[in-house]
Design a protein around this motif. Sequence first.
Motif, PDB file in Angstrom:
ATOM      1  N   ILE A 133      -5.870  -3.716 -15.229  1.00  0.00           N
ATOM      2  CA  ILE A 133      -5.028  -4.583 -14.396  1.00  0.00           C
ATOM      3  C   ILE A 133      -4.352  -3.779 -13.292  1.00  0.00           C
ATOM      4  CG2 ILE A 133      -2.950  -6.024 -14.413  1.00  0.00           C
ATOM      5  CD1 ILE A 133      -3.881  -6.948 -17.254  1.00  0.00           C
ATOM      6  N   MET A 134      -3.833  -2.604 -13.641  1.00  0.00           N
ATOM      7  CA  MET A 134      -3.175  -1.757 -12.647  1.00  0.00           C
ATOM      8  C   MET A 134      -4.163  -1.353 -11.545  1.00  0.00           C
ATOM      9  SD  MET A 134      -0.950   1.722 -13.229  1.00  0.00           S
ATOM     10  CE  MET A 134      -2.321   2.678 -13.824  1.00  0.00           C
ATOM     11  N   ASN A 135      -5.385  -0.983 -11.930  1.00  0.00           N
ATOM     12  CA  ASN A 135      -6.381  -0.599 -10.928  1.00  0.00           C
ATOM     13  C   ASN A 135      -6.820  -1.793 -10.081  1.00  0.00           C
ATOM     14  OD1 ASN A 135      -6.162   1.981 -11.841  1.00  0.00           O
ATOM     15  ND2 ASN A 135      -8.268   2.198 -12.532  1.00  0.00           N
ATOM     16  N   LEU A 136      -6.895  -2.983 -10.677  1.00  0.00           N
ATOM     17  CA  LEU A 136      -7.227  -4.179  -9.891  1.00  0.00           C
ATOM     18  C   LEU A 136      -6.163  -4.457  -8.833  1.00  0.00           C
ATOM     19  CD1 LEU A 136      -8.602  -6.557 -12.663  1.00  0.00           C
ATOM     20  CD2 LEU A 136      -9.862  -5.714 -10.672  1.00  0.00           C
ATOM     21  N   VAL A 137      -4.909  -4.261  -9.193  1.00  0.00           N
ATOM     22  CA  VAL A 137      -3.825  -4.436  -8.222  1.00  0.00           C
ATOM     23  C   VAL A 137      -3.980  -3.427  -7.094  1.00  0.00           C
ATOM     24  CG1 VAL A 137      -1.328  -4.201  -7.867  1.00  0.00           C
ATOM     25  CG2 VAL A 137      -2.199  -5.453  -9.859  1.00  0.00           C
ATOM     26  N   ASN A 138      -4.250  -2.177  -7.445  1.00  0.00           N
ATOM     27  CA  ASN A 138      -4.415  -1.140  -6.420  1.00  0.00           C
ATOM     28  C   ASN A 138      -5.628  -1.407  -5.539  1.00  0.00           C
ATOM     29  OD1 ASN A 138      -2.122   0.391  -7.040  1.00  0.00           O
ATOM     30  ND2 ASN A 138      -3.196   1.455  -8.690  1.00  0.00           N
TER      31      ASN A 138
ATOM     32  N   SER B 241      -6.843  -4.365  -4.846  1.00  0.00           N
ATOM     33  CA  SER B 241      -6.491  -5.486  -3.964  1.00  0.00           C
ATOM     34  C   SER B 241      -5.575  -5.039  -2.833  1.00  0.00           C
ATOM     35  CB  SER B 241      -5.830  -6.617  -4.764  1.00  0.00           C
ATOM     36  OG  SER B 241      -4.517  -6.260  -5.147  1.00  0.00           O
ATOM     37  N   ASN B 242      -4.917  -3.885  -3.012  1.00  0.00           N
ATOM     38  CA  ASN B 242      -4.069  -3.322  -1.958  1.00  0.00           C
ATOM     39  C   ASN B 242      -4.830  -2.319  -1.097  1.00  0.00           C
ATOM     40  OD1 ASN B 242      -1.744  -4.783  -2.608  1.00  0.00           O
ATOM     41  ND2 ASN B 242      -1.162  -3.313  -4.183  1.00  0.00           N
TER      42      ASN B 242
END
Length: 156
Positions: A124-129, A131-132
Amino acid sequence: MLYVLCICKCSFLEIDNEQILDLLDPSSSNLQIGEDIKKGVYVENLKEIEVTSAWEGAANRKVTATNMNCASSRSHSVFTCVIESKWELQGVTHHRQKSSGAEGERLKEATNINKSLSTLGLTIMNLVNVSNGKSLHVPYSDSKLTFLLQDSLGGN
């Protein structure tokens, strides 16, 4: 003879305008979040009862009409289940919950569960990154849980 009893205790809260309300005890208001070494993050004075249906608290949720929905939720809700097992063997009652004292196979299972959850958090943390705009590996295949959830996590 061995007797096993499983108990499901539940809590149900609503976060409305950054105020925490107990949906199982509508008279409560503005509950506070606490943190404990053993319990982790918790909500102070949140009612935890043996529940047979989530509808007991759902009736207390705040909803209002919008142009798109006649009963739109205006808040987040969190439904938590705590499963406890009790068993009796030769007249002695045993109780197992969060601090299980797992050994052997149970410890191996707990280790795998924790690995899956850690991988889920990293995914989840990597998906957020990503998407940024960051270029990172998303570790879907590092656990069966994240691999199974890949389409849901990726937004498909």
